[in-house]
Design a protein around this motif. Sequence first.
Motif, PDB file in Angstrom:
ATOM      1  N   PRO A  91       0.844  -1.227   0.097  1.00 42.83           N
ATOM      2  CA  PRO A  91       0.058  -0.066   0.152  1.00 42.83           C
ATOM      3  C   PRO A  91       0.789   1.256  -0.050  1.00 42.83           C
ATOM      4  N   ARG A  92       0.392   2.256  -0.974  1.00 42.81           N
ATOM      5  CA  ARG A  92       1.359   3.409  -0.838  1.00 42.81           C
ATOM      6  C   ARG A  92       1.259   4.483   0.064  1.00 42.81           C
ATOM      7  N   TYR A 142       6.374   4.122   6.173  1.00 39.52           N
ATOM      8  CA  TYR A 142       7.208   2.995   6.095  1.00 39.52           C
ATOM      9  C   TYR A 142       8.939   3.471   6.726  1.00 39.52           C
ATOM     10  N   LEU A 143       9.303   2.813   7.617  1.00 40.51           N
ATOM     11  CA  LEU A 143      10.529   2.866   8.029  1.00 40.51           C
ATOM     12  C   LEU A 143      11.559   1.780   7.113  1.00 40.51           C
ATOM     13  N   CYS A 150      14.197   3.330  -1.104  1.00 42.07           N
ATOM     14  CA  CYS A 150      13.397   4.466  -0.961  1.00 42.07           C
ATOM     15  C   CYS A 150      13.197   5.208  -2.119  1.00 42.07           C
ATOM     16  N   GLU A 151      14.096   5.321  -3.179  1.00 39.76           N
ATOM     17  CA  GLU A 151      14.067   6.154  -4.172  1.00 39.76           C
ATOM     18  C   GLU A 151      13.250   5.367  -5.277  1.00 39.76           C
ATOM     19  N   TRP A 152      13.426   3.900  -5.258  1.00 39.90           N
ATOM     20  CA  TRP A 152      12.611   3.206  -6.114  1.00 39.90           C
ATOM     21  C   TRP A 152      11.230   3.473  -5.374  1.00 39.90           C
ATOM     22  N   PHE A 187       5.209   6.015  -3.523  1.00 42.03           N
ATOM     23  CA  PHE A 187       5.228   6.041  -2.047  1.00 42.03           C
ATOM     24  C   PHE A 187       5.485   7.278  -1.248  1.00 42.03           C
ATOM     25  N   SER A 188       4.855   7.959  -0.607  1.00 44.71           N
ATOM     26  CA  SER A 188       5.409   9.481  -0.198  1.00 44.71           C
ATOM     27  C   SER A 188       5.712   9.742   1.362  1.00 44.71           C
TER      28      SER A 188
END
Length: 156
Positions: free
Chosen positions: A86-87, A91-92, A105-107, A113-114
């Motif tokens: 889920p976007r 997330y850590l 994280c860049e992907w 994902f924000s």
Amino acid sequence: MKRNRVLVALFALVVACNSPVGLPLGVFGILQTGDAEDLVATNVDNPDFTVLDVRTDEEYRAGHLDRAVCIDFLAEDFEDRISELPRDRLYLVYCGSGMRSAEACEWMRRLGFSRLYDLDGGFGAWDAAGCDWVCEHDGEGSGDRVRDRVREHDRE
């Protein structure tokens, strides 16, 4: 004009207070170990929070943050597996030293994902700071997996 500034400030305060640990929505950042530990502790019961370990399965089994989900950044199916998440969750993300998690994280940002945080220094920094983690190993005889809590601290 002054009233508009007050309304904007009030709106920003409401948004910040309703996000985990007072962090704004739509963020991407690098968290130091202490801040990451606070984020995990504050969101332990938050169903919209995920700790994502992007190391290999072997690294994960040797030790990982409690409740972490492992999706190997080096695996061929990494992007497919990440795409299934889920976007809108927080997330850590972490790896061994911070390199793979930064790329992961860049992907994830490119995929929409924000709400991403990268653990600075990865699992190595987490362990060096004396933070709690768990490991899994084969149980004797039955082939069951056993989870051991490592470094439980007296938090009184």
